[in-house]
Design a protein around this motif. Structure first.
Motif, PDB file in Angstrom:
ATOM      1  N   CYS A 149      45.335  40.072  42.493  1.00 32.70           N
ATOM      2  CA  CYS A 149      46.704  39.561  42.584  1.00 32.70           C
ATOM      3  C   CYS A 149      46.796  38.616  43.786  1.00 32.70           C
ATOM      4  CB  CYS A 149      47.688  40.712  42.771  1.00 32.70           C
ATOM      5  SG  CYS A 149      47.660  41.944  41.466  1.00 32.70           S
ATOM      6  N   TYR A 158      43.745  49.211  38.331  1.00 32.13           N
ATOM      7  CA  TYR A 158      43.314  49.226  36.930  1.00 32.13           C
ATOM      8  C   TYR A 158      44.467  49.530  35.990  1.00 32.13           C
ATOM      9  CZ  TYR A 158      38.545  49.176  38.761  1.00 32.13           C
ATOM     10  OH  TYR A 158      37.383  48.827  39.408  1.00 32.13           O
ATOM     11  N   ASP A 159      45.414  50.337  36.450  1.00 32.70           N
ATOM     12  CA  ASP A 159      46.534  50.740  35.594  1.00 32.70           C
ATOM     13  C   ASP A 159      47.812  49.977  35.938  1.00 32.70           C
ATOM     14  OD1 ASP A 159      46.808  51.807  38.074  1.00 32.70           O
ATOM     15  OD2 ASP A 159      47.475  53.792  37.409  1.00 32.70           O
ATOM     16  N   MET A 160      47.687  48.736  36.410  1.00 29.75           N
ATOM     17  CA  MET A 160      48.850  47.982  36.856  1.00 29.75           C
ATOM     18  C   MET A 160      49.715  47.570  35.666  1.00 29.75           C
ATOM     19  SD  MET A 160      49.056  44.400  38.983  1.00 29.75           S
ATOM     20  CE  MET A 160      48.541  43.477  37.540  1.00 29.75           C
ATOM     21  N   THR A 161      51.013  47.809  35.785  1.00 31.59           N
ATOM     22  CA  THR A 161      51.984  47.396  34.761  1.00 31.59           C
ATOM     23  C   THR A 161      53.068  46.500  35.348  1.00 31.59           C
ATOM     24  OG1 THR A 161      53.245  49.425  35.125  1.00 31.59           O
ATOM     25  CG2 THR A 161      51.604  49.452  33.352  1.00 31.59           C
ATOM     26  N   ASP A 162      53.370  46.693  36.630  1.00 28.67           N
ATOM     27  CA  ASP A 162      54.432  45.921  37.292  1.00 28.67           C
ATOM     28  C   ASP A 162      53.857  45.299  38.567  1.00 28.67           C
ATOM     29  OD1 ASP A 162      56.751  44.829  38.255  1.00 28.67           O
ATOM     30  OD2 ASP A 162      57.614  46.728  38.905  1.00 28.67           O
ATOM     31  N   MET A 163      53.666  43.967  38.550  1.00 27.08           N
ATOM     32  CA  MET A 163      53.040  43.320  39.705  1.00 27.08           C
ATOM     33  C   MET A 163      53.945  43.362  40.930  1.00 27.08           C
ATOM     34  SD  MET A 163      51.190  39.601  39.919  1.00 27.08           S
ATOM     35  CE  MET A 163      52.700  38.683  39.656  1.00 27.08           C
TER      36      MET A 163
END
Length: 232
Positions: free
Chosen positions: A41, A97-102
């Motif tokens: 990111c 690895y489990d990112m959904t909301d930056m």
């Protein structure tokens, strides 16, 4: 705990150069490369947010890929004696690895997980020598291109038309010369009627010949324009 080293590769590494004139928007490109096997990111921040427009200013760079960031400097009155104090910072972190909301990831990130790189901005005006060596790109010629055979045909047609015009002039001259004796041979009784008829006939002939000569002159002009373009 010290922050980890920046994993992204920046091009340029330390300085963003903006080349004037600054009467319009000037854009510099910052290339960010992710050489790791993890998604990263990133955010781009500046000390002068009103002076710049950055696209994209944040996002995710997939593993082994790169992205170009456009940094657009807004128009301003340039002062060569004023040094730029503007700076940019590229902040990054390894994407979970489990990112959904930056946005949530940035808020929850720990200081030791953040990496950053700083760049300064410089403004340059083009030198006078650079201005004089720039040559405008000339537009391609739009003239009609003809081969040698077509040119030869046009020249032959011009010669033929010249001969035709000369013949018509001689014919017109002959008609005028012939009308003189006819007018003298007519009887006094029929003089008025004969003269009127002869003059009307001659006028019609002159008008017809004048129209043909005018048409030929127009055709001459058009052919002359085409030949003129070929000579350029």
């Amino acid at each position: 705990m010290a922050r980890p080293d920046q994993v992204l590769v920046l091009e340029p590494q330390h300085e963003l150069k903006f080349r004037g004139p600054f009467t319009d928007v000037v854009t510099a490109t910052l290339k960010l490369t992710n050489p790791t096997d993890r998604n990263v990111c990133f955010k781009v921040k500046t000390t002068a947010p009103r002076r710049y427009c950055v696209r994209p200013n944040s996002g995710i760079i997939d593993a082994g890929t790169s992205i170009n960031v456009s940094v657009m400097l807004q128009p301003f009155d340039y002062d060569p004696n004023e040094k730029s104090k503007h700076k940019f910072m590229v902040q990054s972190m390894l994407a979970p690895y489990d990112m959904t909301d930056m946005e949530g990831v940035w808020k929850e990130a720990k200081p030791e997980e953040l990496m950053d790189s700083k760049l300064r901005c410089t403004f340059e005006m083009p030198l006078e020598n650079d201005k004089t060596t720039e040559h405008p790109v000339l537009p391609k010629s739009t003239s009609v291109s003809l081969d040698d055979g077509e040119v030869k045909k046009i020249m032959e047609e011009c010669k033929r038309l010249q001969m035709e015009v000369q013949r018509l002039r001689e014919e017109n001259k002959q008609i005028r010369e012939d009308d003189g004796p006819r007018k003298r041979k007519v009887t006094p009784v029929a003089t008025s009627h004969g003269s009127s008829a002869t003059m009307a006939t001659a006028a019609m002939r002159d008008e017809g010949l004048s129209t043909r000569v005018l048409a030929l002159c127009v055709l001459f002009f058009v052919i002359g324009v085409i030949i003129g373009k070929l000579a350029l």
